[in-house]
Design an enzyme around this catalytic site. Structure first.
Site, PDB file in Angstrom:
ATOM      1  CG  ASP A 198      -0.365  -0.428   2.303  1.00 11.96           C
ATOM      2  OD1 ASP A 198       1.128  -0.378   2.678  1.00 11.96           O
ATOM      3  OD2 ASP A 198      -0.985  -0.736   3.365  1.00 11.96           O
ATOM      4  CG  ASP A 247      -9.265  -0.875  11.302  1.00 13.15           C
ATOM      5  OD1 ASP A 247      -8.200  -1.250  11.393  1.00 13.15           O
ATOM      6  OD2 ASP A 247      -9.231  -0.105  10.552  1.00 13.15           O
ATOM      7  CG  HIS A 296      -6.218  -1.862   8.604  1.00 13.40           C
ATOM      8  ND1 HIS A 296      -6.204  -0.891   9.805  1.00 13.40           N
ATOM      9  CD2 HIS A 296      -4.615  -2.211   8.513  1.00 13.40           C
ATOM     10  CE1 HIS A 296      -5.087  -0.785   9.719  1.00 13.40           C
ATOM     11  NE2 HIS A 296      -4.067  -1.432   9.469  1.00 13.40           N
ATOM     12  CD  GLU A 309      -9.029   0.814   7.505  1.00 14.60           C
ATOM     13  OE1 GLU A 309      -8.595   0.202   8.368  1.00 14.60           O
ATOM     14  OE2 GLU A 309      -8.532   1.953   7.090  1.00 14.60           O
TER      15      GLU A 309
END
Ligand code: F6R
Length: 243
Positions: free
Chosen positions: A70, A139, A141, A146
């Site tokens: 990313d 979370d 990810h 996400e």
């Protein structure tokens, strides 16, 4: 949990060494392999170990290829918080990997859709990812995928959640400077890797680690999809495991 080898290390440094063993074995057996790489704090002990092993003559990166997960939208390679900069600084500048054999999504792409297609095509042209390294967000990810209502397939653009921006603000002068969007490989891109290695270290990763590998598979916890990957190794330290 359906699949996953879980390896417990005492410390993040030991986790890095165990992870490096897997990288070393792959690079020795397949010198022109394609590595899927990650940024963040988690892979740093691994990257330090890989640099040391090449200096010691144990690994040769000269034919290795890499594709990063990313990049922040809007940050170029010269921006100190860009993931391209991170990779140069923490790994590529210290090993013999050739610049043309490393790809990171282009944060400055003027035509993101074309960049996504080119990114996927390059991975395919290199024969697919042999070993995909992942960290995990609080979370759940992976990459910047996400929590949402589906598992995104290909490289795409995402809005970053407040939790992720908050967690990453430690690298920026203030929260306002943390980009609000990013480009990331999709869950499909990650799942297509022949082997996946997720590293989780620190007590703050304990809850999400257990949720991801022992809870239900749901796009609300993106890493939970890894339960369906046939070859996943999780390397965690004692704190992330909960000892
Ligand atoms: C980074 C990435 C992220 C991180 C995750 C954990 O390229 O894809 O998913 O792996 O945010 O970050 P750290 O390791 O800093 O806790």
């Amino acid at each position: 949990m359906l699949h996953a080898n879980i390896i417990k290390a005492a410390t993040p440094e030991e986790a890095g060494k165990l992870a490096a063993d897997v990288f070393e074995a792959l690079i020795r057996t397949k010198p022109a392999c394609l590595l899927g790489l990650a940024t963040g704090s988690t892979p740093l002990p691994l990257y330090r170990e890989l640099i040391a092993r090449e200096k010691a003559g144990k690994i040769d990166f000269s034919r290795v290829r890499s594709a990063n997960l990313d990049e922040y939208k809007g940050l170029g390679p010269d921006h100190p918080q860009s993931y391209r900069y991170f990779m140069q600084d923490n790994l590529f500048n210290h090993i013999s990997i050739k610049p043309e054999n490393t790809i990171v999504p282009d944060g400055l792409a003027t035509d993101p859709e074309a960049m996504f297609a080119a990114y996927e095509n390059q991975i395919e042209a290199w024969g697919g990812v042999d070993l995909q390294l992942l960290g995990i967000g609080h979370d759940g990810h992976i990459g910047f995928n996400e929590p949402c209502d589906h598992f995104p397939k290909m490289t795409h653009e995402v809005e970053l959640t407040a939790m992720t921006r908050e967690a990453n603000k430690r690298f920026f002068a203030s929260l306002d400077e943390v980009p609000t969007a990013a480009f990331t490989m999709g869950i499909g891109t990650v799942m297509a890797a022949r082997k996946v290695m997720l590293i989780a270290t620190g007590a703050d990763k304990k809850e999400i680690l257990h949720k991801s590998f022992f809870g239900p598979v749901t796009p609300e916890v993106p890493a939970s999809i890894l339960q369906f990957h046939p070859d996943v190794t999780v390397i965690c330290d004692a704190a992330a495991w909960g000892e």
